[in-house]
Scaffold this active site. Structure first.
Site, PDB file in Angstrom:
ATOM      1  N   LEU A  44      19.798  56.653 -39.769  1.00 22.32           N
ATOM      2  CA  LEU A  44      18.438  56.147 -39.928  1.00 22.32           C
ATOM      3  C   LEU A  44      17.579  57.019 -39.026  1.00 22.32           C
ATOM      4  CD1 LEU A  44      18.909  52.265 -39.755  1.00 22.32           C
ATOM      5  CD2 LEU A  44      18.077  53.575 -41.707  1.00 22.32           C
ATOM      6  N   ASP A  45      16.435  57.440 -39.524  1.00 21.53           N
ATOM      7  CA  ASP A  45      15.537  58.268 -38.721  1.00 21.53           C
ATOM      8  C   ASP A  45      15.163  57.557 -37.434  1.00 21.53           C
ATOM      9  OD1 ASP A  45      15.446  60.136 -40.817  1.00 21.53           O
ATOM     10  OD2 ASP A  45      13.771  59.071 -41.752  1.00 21.53           O
ATOM     11  N   GLU A  46      14.728  58.322 -36.464  1.00 19.63           N
ATOM     12  CA  GLU A  46      14.319  57.764 -35.178  1.00 19.63           C
ATOM     13  C   GLU A  46      13.243  56.694 -35.361  1.00 19.63           C
ATOM     14  OE1 GLU A  46      12.698  59.258 -30.808  1.00 19.63           O
ATOM     15  OE2 GLU A  46      12.750  60.680 -32.471  1.00 19.63           O
TER      16      GLU A  46
END
Length: 188
Positions: A44-46
């Protein structure tokens, strides 16, 4: 004996355990004392949050990332989503992937009238004075880099907040941001 974990990855955390650049970033290892060799299954992206699986078993990653396993996302978008935008998402839209044009596979997409309690509606993205927002539910069987964000932007509604709610039959229900649960396996 392999160990498996499901976590509610908070916003502003990287989906990794090591970050070799100079700037400090929040990493998954700060949430729990994971055993050596633990790895994230997918990412999951930051700036995204939600359900993430961790394991010490490499083969488990292949099973979870299988094209048959659904991943359900809740996206808070800028503006009031139209049925036309929902229809376009369901059919597939053109996005850029690694510098080339890609048409997303057909998916499930609809309005999300009520946000589940575990998502935490109190997590404010912006003040209502800056315009209305709405929530979408998008269910995919693929996972290209920043795909949901690219899809909603393509239909005119940029994503402001993105939460992965479900992978297979596992959900965030009963979890709060930052929570880690050790499980015997994943219910896919």
């Amino acid at each position: 004996m392999h160990q498996h974990f499901k976590i509610y990855k908070p916003n502003n955390y990287l989906s990794q355990f090591i970050y070799e650049k100079k700037r400090h970033k929040k990493l998954l290892g700060e949430l729990h004392d994971f055993p050596k060799g633990t790895m994230a299954i997918g990412r999951l992206d930051e700036d995204s949050e939600g359900l993430l699986f961790l394991t010490t078993e490499g083969m488990m990653s292949e099973i979870v990332r299988d094209k048959k396993v659904e991943k359900e996302y809740f996206a808070q978008v800028d503006g009031l989503v139209t049925q036309q935008a929902i229809d376009a998402l369901q059919i597939g839209v053109e996005i850029g992937v690694k510098g080339t044009k890609y048409i997303t596979k057909p998916c499930k997409a609809d309005f999300l009238p009520v946000l589940p309690d575990c998502i935490g509606a109190g997590h404010k993205i912006r003040d209502e004075r800056h315009g209305p927002t709405s929530w979408l539910r998008i269910t995919l069987t693929e996972g290209k880099f920043r795909q949901v964000r690219k899809m909603t932007a393509k239909v005119g509604f940029p994503t402001l907040r993105l939460v992965r709610y479900r992978i297979g039959n596992e959900t965030l229900d009963g979890m709060e941001s930052g929570k880690v649960i050790e499980v015997s396996g994943f219910n896919l």
